[in-house]
Structures are given as structure tokens and as C-alpha cells.
Design an enzyme around this catalytic site. Structure first.
Site, PDB file in Angstrom:
ATOM      1  N   ALA A  66       1.045  -1.508  -0.254  1.00 50.84           N
ATOM      2  CA  ALA A  66      -0.088   0.005  -0.299  1.00 50.84           C
ATOM      3  C   ALA A  66       0.883   0.974  -0.205  1.00 50.84           C
ATOM      4  O   ALA A  66       2.133   1.163   0.436  1.00 50.84           O
ATOM      5  CB  ALA A  66      -1.400   0.078   1.369  1.00 50.84           C
ATOM      6  N   GLY A 112       0.359  -5.244   0.645  1.00 48.79           N
ATOM      7  CA  GLY A 112      -1.193  -4.692  -0.112  1.00 48.79           C
ATOM      8  C   GLY A 112      -0.510  -5.958  -1.625  1.00 48.79           C
ATOM      9  O   GLY A 112      -1.536  -6.446  -1.915  1.00 48.79           O
ATOM     10  N   GLU A 115      -0.732  -9.132  -1.062  1.00 51.37           N
ATOM     11  CA  GLU A 115      -2.382  -9.736  -0.437  1.00 51.37           C
ATOM     12  C   GLU A 115      -3.191  -9.373  -1.325  1.00 51.37           C
ATOM     13  O   GLU A 115      -3.751 -10.461  -1.833  1.00 51.37           O
ATOM     14  CB  GLU A 115      -2.368  -8.184   0.552  1.00 51.37           C
ATOM     15  CG  GLU A 115      -2.355  -8.356   1.973  1.00 51.37           C
ATOM     16  CD  GLU A 115      -2.597  -7.624   2.673  1.00 51.37           C
ATOM     17  OE1 GLU A 115      -1.630  -5.946   2.575  1.00 51.37           O
ATOM     18  OE2 GLU A 115      -2.783  -7.484   4.059  1.00 51.37           O
ATOM     19  N   GLU A 135       4.471  -4.969   7.746  1.00 54.25           N
ATOM     20  CA  GLU A 135       4.224  -4.066   7.997  1.00 54.25           C
ATOM     21  C   GLU A 135       4.007  -4.202   9.164  1.00 54.25           C
ATOM     22  O   GLU A 135       4.357  -2.888  10.232  1.00 54.25           O
ATOM     23  CB  GLU A 135       2.077  -4.290   7.779  1.00 54.25           C
ATOM     24  CG  GLU A 135       1.928  -4.317   7.098  1.00 54.25           C
ATOM     25  CD  GLU A 135       1.439  -5.087   5.957  1.00 54.25           C
ATOM     26  OE1 GLU A 135       2.262  -6.746   5.939  1.00 54.25           O
ATOM     27  OE2 GLU A 135       0.877  -5.554   4.884  1.00 54.25           O
TER      28      GLU A 135
HETATM   29  N1  COA Z   1       4.547   2.763  -0.837  1.00 56.59           N
HETATM   30  C1  COA Z   1       4.580   4.287  -0.957  1.00 56.59           C
HETATM   31  N2  COA Z   1       5.995   4.302  -1.785  1.00 56.59           N
HETATM   32  C2  COA Z   1       6.549   3.251  -2.046  1.00 56.59           C
HETATM   33  C3  COA Z   1       6.356   2.070  -1.707  1.00 56.59           C
HETATM   34  C4  COA Z   1       5.569   2.034  -0.983  1.00 56.59           C
HETATM   35  N3  COA Z   1       4.857   0.722  -0.188  1.00 56.59           N
HETATM   36  N4  COA Z   1       7.775   0.861  -1.583  1.00 56.59           N
HETATM   37  C5  COA Z   1       8.448   1.734  -2.585  1.00 56.59           C
HETATM   38  N5  COA Z   1       8.063   3.292  -2.561  1.00 56.59           N
HETATM   39  C6  COA Z   1       8.976   3.918  -3.132  1.00 56.59           C
HETATM   40  C7  COA Z   1      10.211   4.788  -2.354  1.00 56.59           C
HETATM   41  O1  COA Z   1       9.566   5.681  -1.847  1.00 56.59           O
HETATM   42  C8  COA Z   1      10.932   5.118  -3.903  1.00 56.59           C
HETATM   43  O2  COA Z   1      10.528   6.028  -3.514  1.00 56.59           O
HETATM   44  P1  COA Z   1      11.244   7.558  -3.955  1.00 56.59           P
HETATM   45  O3  COA Z   1      11.587   7.189  -5.634  1.00 56.59           O
HETATM   46  O4  COA Z   1      10.305   8.822  -4.349  1.00 56.59           O
HETATM   47  O5  COA Z   1      11.523   8.213  -2.989  1.00 56.59           O
HETATM   48  C9  COA Z   1      10.130   4.245  -4.815  1.00 56.59           C
HETATM   49  O6  COA Z   1       9.657   3.873  -4.462  1.00 56.59           O
HETATM   50  C10 COA Z   1      11.198   3.478  -5.344  1.00 56.59           C
HETATM   51  O7  COA Z   1      11.341   2.236  -3.677  1.00 56.59           O
HETATM   52  P2  COA Z   1      13.261   2.701  -3.274  1.00 56.59           P
HETATM   53  O8  COA Z   1      12.684   2.447  -2.718  1.00 56.59           O
HETATM   54  O9  COA Z   1      14.172   3.486  -3.274  1.00 56.59           O
HETATM   55  O10 COA Z   1      13.868   1.105  -3.990  1.00 56.59           O
HETATM   56  P3  COA Z   1      14.927   0.100  -3.316  1.00 56.59           P
HETATM   57  O11 COA Z   1      15.421  -1.023  -4.244  1.00 56.59           O
HETATM   58  O12 COA Z   1      15.842   0.959  -2.651  1.00 56.59           O
HETATM   59  O13 COA Z   1      13.569  -0.728  -2.261  1.00 56.59           O
HETATM   60  C11 COA Z   1      11.957  -2.313  -1.219  1.00 56.59           C
HETATM   61  C12 COA Z   1      12.585  -1.323  -2.486  1.00 56.59           C
HETATM   62  C13 COA Z   1      10.756  -3.173  -2.156  1.00 56.59           C
HETATM   63  C14 COA Z   1      12.490  -2.801  -0.692  1.00 56.59           C
HETATM   64  C15 COA Z   1      11.480  -0.986  -0.872  1.00 56.59           C
HETATM   65  O14 COA Z   1      10.944   0.194  -1.110  1.00 56.59           O
HETATM   66  C16 COA Z   1      10.890  -1.404   0.769  1.00 56.59           C
HETATM   67  O15 COA Z   1      10.770  -1.539   1.322  1.00 56.59           O
HETATM   68  N6  COA Z   1       9.353  -1.330   0.325  1.00 56.59           N
HETATM   69  C17 COA Z   1       8.530  -0.780   1.092  1.00 56.59           C
HETATM   70  C18 COA Z   1       7.936  -2.224   1.171  1.00 56.59           C
HETATM   71  C19 COA Z   1       6.429  -2.331   1.909  1.00 56.59           C
HETATM   72  O16 COA Z   1       6.998  -2.013   3.552  1.00 56.59           O
HETATM   73  N7  COA Z   1       5.045  -2.331   2.290  1.00 56.59           N
HETATM   74  C20 COA Z   1       4.508  -2.742   3.149  1.00 56.59           C
HETATM   75  C21 COA Z   1       3.760  -1.250   2.986  1.00 56.59           C
HETATM   76  S1  COA Z   1       1.777  -1.751   4.116  1.00 56.59           S
END
Ligand code: COA
Length: 258
Positions: A66, A112, A115, A135
Site C-alpha cells: 500500500a 498490499g 495481499e 507491516e
Molecule cells: N509506498 C510508497 N512508496 C513506495 C513504497 C510503498 N509501499 N514502496 C516503494 N516506494 C517508493 C519509494 O519511496 C521510492 O520512491 P522515491 O524514489 O520517490 O523515493 C520508490 O518507490 C523506489 O523505492 P526504493 O525504496 O528507493 O527502492 P529500493 O530498491 O531501495 O527498495 C523495497 C525496494 C521494496 C525494499 C522498498 O521500496 C520498500 O521497503 N518498500 C516498502 C515495502 C513495504 O513496507 N510495504 C508494505 C506497506 S504497508
């Protein structure tokens, strides 16, 4: 169908929905959920569409969860509504569609994203995919059905471990624990989904819809799945597909379902 955050492509009986916010790793914001709701409803009502594949754009992510930026300031009431609305609009909708939905997990499927993949009827992953429910690392719990669907798919112990550690598992581990049915190279992901879709398309759509209802009943509180199976089995006898399927068998030919 023109949308802002998703692409919808239809080829013969197969529709492919691609979640298309690659700069945000296809994170599900409110608008994307609303668009997915609309697209799934339209495709489910289209008799030509026999299978729907949902995937993410780019090579990195299916859906990275999400959209955290949208709910970071939410209070208890807003948080409750976020989960309730999301479950109603998308996750329950997908699970209960009459049209089979395959999730083509092409990269990160987190929160999400996992999910959504779990709400689909089954999952196929590319070898680079990583899956998890992170989460609790954000001070939350999964709110789009993850606490219910993950144990149904992988068992309670494995689900508890994944939820409590917030860690990702690899595509191979996901296959080992039953979360995905196949793992293939990324280039082979959509071709495999198309192959599976062709096998499904040969069969009766009415019977498949009835089977989805019966299987889902096993996972619905206070519903007797065996009772739903009896009911849906009976209803099948009144369909044109039943007449065509049994007649074709007796005439030693392939059935021609609508
Ligand atoms: N919500 C909003 N933005 C998200 C996102 C999320 N769940 N997951 C990734 N993004 C965005 C990042 O903020 C970043 O945006 P920016 O370039 O404007 O800063 C972009 O997507 C790229 O992500 P980034 O974190 O730079 O890539 P990465 O390769 O370093 O890491 C992940 C990849 C998937 C490990 C990392 O993005 C992450 O942990 N995301 C969140 C996962 C999460 O907790 N999901 C559950 C949400 S309830």
C-alpha cells in the site's frame, strides 16, 4: 479502457491488468485501488474475457505494498476505513470474481502487493520475485486480508513467522510453502500465464465460476462449504454448458462452450 495507474490489455479471451506506477514500485494508492476495482468489474462482466492476469509494470516490482505516503498521518478511524474500503473494493472483489484471476508476481510483492496476489485465485512468480508482509516493521499489521489469506495458503506457523519477522521470502521458498504454483524466469512469466489461461479457457466458464464459489466457501466464516458445493453442483445441471459438455463427451467430440 484508459486509466492513470493501470494498463488493461485484452487478447482473445485473456485480459492482462498491469499496475503501472513503476517509479513507486507500483504501490497501491487510493486511485490505483479505485481503478483496479473498476477494471476487474468491467472485465468480469465481459463474457469474452475468460481469464484475467494481474501483474506489475517493470522488472522490479509486482506491487511494493500500500502507498505508505498516503496513510502515514492517519488516525484510528481513518486506518479502519482504509482497510475496510480496500478489502471491499479490491481484495474481496478479486477473490470472489466469477472470472479466474492469476497473479503474475514479477518482482517485489510486499504488504498490499502480496495481499493482492493472495486474493487472486492462484499465483505464478518470476525467479527474482520476493514476497513478504512487512507491516509490523511499520508498527502496523496487514490490513488487506493478509492475516487471513497467508495462513490459508502456507499454514499458520509459516504465516506467523513471515508476519512476525516482516522478512521477505524468495520465489523458490514461496513455491516450497505453497504460496505460488510455479517459478519461472521473468521472460517466461506471462507466456506461462497465457499457457495456463488457454487450458482454463477450454473449460466451462459457468462451471469454473461455480467452482470458485465452492472453494471460497471453505474459507468463509459461518458458511458450510459442503453445502455450497451441493448447491453449485445442482445449479450446474441447469446450464447450457452442462448439456454441451456431457453431449460432447457422449458424441466423442470436444465441447464448444460459449
Ligand atoms: N509506498 C510508497 N512508496 C513506495 C513504497 C510503498 N509501499 N514502496 C516503494 N516506494 C517508493 C519509494 O519511496 C521510492 O520512491 P522515491 O524514489 O520517490 O523515493 C520508490 O518507490 C523506489 O523505492 P526504493 O525504496 O528507493 O527502492 P529500493 O530498491 O531501495 O527498495 C523495497 C525496494 C521494496 C525494499 C522498498 O521500496 C520498500 O521497503 N518498500 C516498502 C515495502 C513495504 O513496507 N510495504 C508494505 C506497506 S504497508
Amino acid at each position: 479502457m484508459i486509466f492513470e495507474n493501470i494498463l488493461v490489455n485484452q487478447h482473445e479471451n485473456l485480459a492482462i491488468i498491469t499496475i503501472n506506477r513503476p517509479s513507486k514500485l507500483n504501490a497501491l494508492n487510493k486511485n490505483t485501488i479505485a481503478e483496479l476495482h473498476k477494471a476487474f468489474k468491467i472485465l468480469d462482466a465481459d463474457k469474452l474475457v475468460k481469464v484475467i492476469v494481474v501483474t506489475g509494470s517493470g522488472e522490479k516490482a509486482f506491487v511494493a505494498g500500500a502507498d505508505i505516503s498516503e496513510f502515514a498521518n492517519f488516525n484510528i478511524v481513518e486506518g479502519t476505513e482504509l482497510a475496510r474500503k480496500g478489502q471491499e473494493l479490491l481484495f474481496d472483489l478479486v477473490q470472489n470474481l466469477n472470472t479466474p484471476v492469476i497473479a503474475a508476481v514479477n518482482g517485489f510483492a510486499l504488504g498490499g502487493g502480496l495481499e493482492l496476489a493472495m486474493a487472486a485465485h492462484f499465483r505464478v512468480a518470476s525467479s527474482n520475485a520476493k514476497m513478504g508482509l512487512p507491516e509490523v516493521s511499520l508498527g502496523l499489521i496487514p490490513g488487506y486480508g493478509g492475516t487471513q489469506r497467508l495462513p490459508q495458503l502456507v499454514g499458520k506457523g509459516k504465516a506467523m513467522e513471515m508476519i512476525m519477522t516482516a522478512e521477505m521470502i524468495s520465489a523458490t521458498e514461496a513455491k516450497e510453502c505453497g504460496l505460488v504454483n510455479y517459478v519461472v524466469e521473468q521472460a517466461d512469466l506471462l507466456p506461462l500465464c497465457e499457457k495456463l489461461a488457454r487450458k482454463i479457457t477450454r473449460n466451462s466458464s459457468a462451471a469454473i465460476a461455480a467452482a470458485i464459489k465452492a472453494v471460497n466457501a471453505n474459507y468463509t466464516n459461518c458458511v458450510n462449504g459442503f453445502g455450497v458445493e451441493i448447491e453449485q453442483f445442482g445449479i450446474s445441471f441447469g446450464t447450457d454448458d452442462f448439456k454441451e459438455g456431457t453431449t460432447a463427451f457422449l458424441e466423442k467430440r470436444k465441447p464448444d462452450f460459449d
